[in-house]
Design a protein around this motif. Structure first.
Motif, PDB file in Angstrom:
ATOM      1  N   PRO A  34       0.798  -1.228   0.000  1.00 13.13           N
ATOM      2  CA  PRO A  34       0.000   0.000   0.000  1.00 13.13           C
ATOM      3  C   PRO A  34       0.840   1.292   0.000  1.00 13.13           C
ATOM      4  CG  PRO A  34      -0.840  -1.547   1.627  1.00 13.13           C
ATOM      5  CD  PRO A  34       0.454  -2.114   1.109  1.00 13.13           C
ATOM      6  N   LYS A  79     -13.030 -10.199   1.039  1.00  9.35           N
ATOM      7  CA  LYS A  79     -11.792  -9.419   1.079  1.00  9.35           C
ATOM      8  C   LYS A  79     -11.638  -8.701  -0.260  1.00  9.35           C
ATOM      9  CE  LYS A  79      -7.764  -8.098   2.450  1.00  9.35           C
ATOM     10  NZ  LYS A  79      -7.722  -6.986   3.369  1.00  9.35           N
ATOM     11  N   GLU A  94      -4.163  -4.633  -1.386  1.00  9.55           N
ATOM     12  CA  GLU A  94      -5.253  -4.764  -0.430  1.00  9.55           C
ATOM     13  C   GLU A  94      -5.942  -3.425  -0.242  1.00  9.55           C
ATOM     14  OE1 GLU A  94      -5.027  -7.211   3.264  1.00  9.55           O
ATOM     15  OE2 GLU A  94      -2.899  -7.322   2.709  1.00  9.55           O
ATOM     16  N   GLU A  95      -7.267  -3.455  -0.257  1.00  5.50           N
ATOM     17  CA  GLU A  95      -8.008  -2.245   0.045  1.00  5.50           C
ATOM     18  C   GLU A  95      -8.099  -2.138   1.557  1.00  5.50           C
ATOM     19  OE1 GLU A  95     -11.134  -0.405  -2.450  1.00  5.50           O
ATOM     20  OE2 GLU A  95     -11.456  -2.481  -3.064  1.00  5.50           O
ATOM     21  N   ARG A  96      -7.735  -1.009   2.072  1.00  7.56           N
ATOM     22  CA  ARG A  96      -7.809  -0.776   3.508  1.00  7.56           C
ATOM     23  C   ARG A  96      -9.147  -0.153   3.861  1.00  7.56           C
ATOM     24  NH1 ARG A  96      -3.906  -3.991   4.789  1.00  7.56           N
ATOM     25  NH2 ARG A  96      -1.813  -3.342   4.285  1.00  7.56           N
ATOM     26  N   LYS A  99     -10.995   4.675   7.611  1.00 10.75           N
ATOM     27  CA  LYS A  99     -11.272   5.011   9.014  1.00 10.75           C
ATOM     28  C   LYS A  99     -11.961   6.365   9.058  1.00 10.75           C
ATOM     29  CE  LYS A  99      -7.552   2.324  10.914  1.00 10.75           C
ATOM     30  NZ  LYS A  99      -6.162   2.168  10.528  1.00 10.75           N
TER      31      LYS A  99
END
Length: 100
Positions: A34, A79, A94-96, A99
């Motif tokens: 990332p 996922k 990967e997609e986070r 937040k």
């Protein structure tokens, strides 16, 4: 930004692990850390920038999925990943979760 990077940036898509896993069988999936820009990595691969790609591989910023990662992603339904096809490879990141 280079023209190829701009073009590749428009081709980044979101996919789930199940769809990505199909490409795993032929060894085409490359995991992109990332910390790296997916379009930039795609442009480096497309332009055959060997030194840059080797540096990322040696530092672990680019890698084939490990057995542990595959097992974890198999267990985590839904996922999601950002992906970019730069034939013959599928670059995946990967997609986070955002937040907020």
């Amino acid at each position: 930004m280079s023209a190829i990077k701009e073009e590749l940036a428009t081709k980044i898509d979101s996919t789930d692990w199940l769809s990505l896993r199909a490409h795993l069988e032929r060894g085409g999936v490359i995991i992109v850390d990332p910390m790296l820009d997916l379009a930039e990595v795609g442009a480096a691969v497309a332009n055959d920038e060997v030194k840059t790609v080797e540096r990322w591989l040696l530092s672990g910023l680019l890698s084939k999925p490990s057995a542990e990662q595959i097992q974890a992603w198999d267990a985590e339904s839904g996922k999601s990943f950002l992906c970019l096809i730069v034939s013959p490879y599928v670059l995946a990141q990967e997609e986070r979760p955002v937040k907020g």
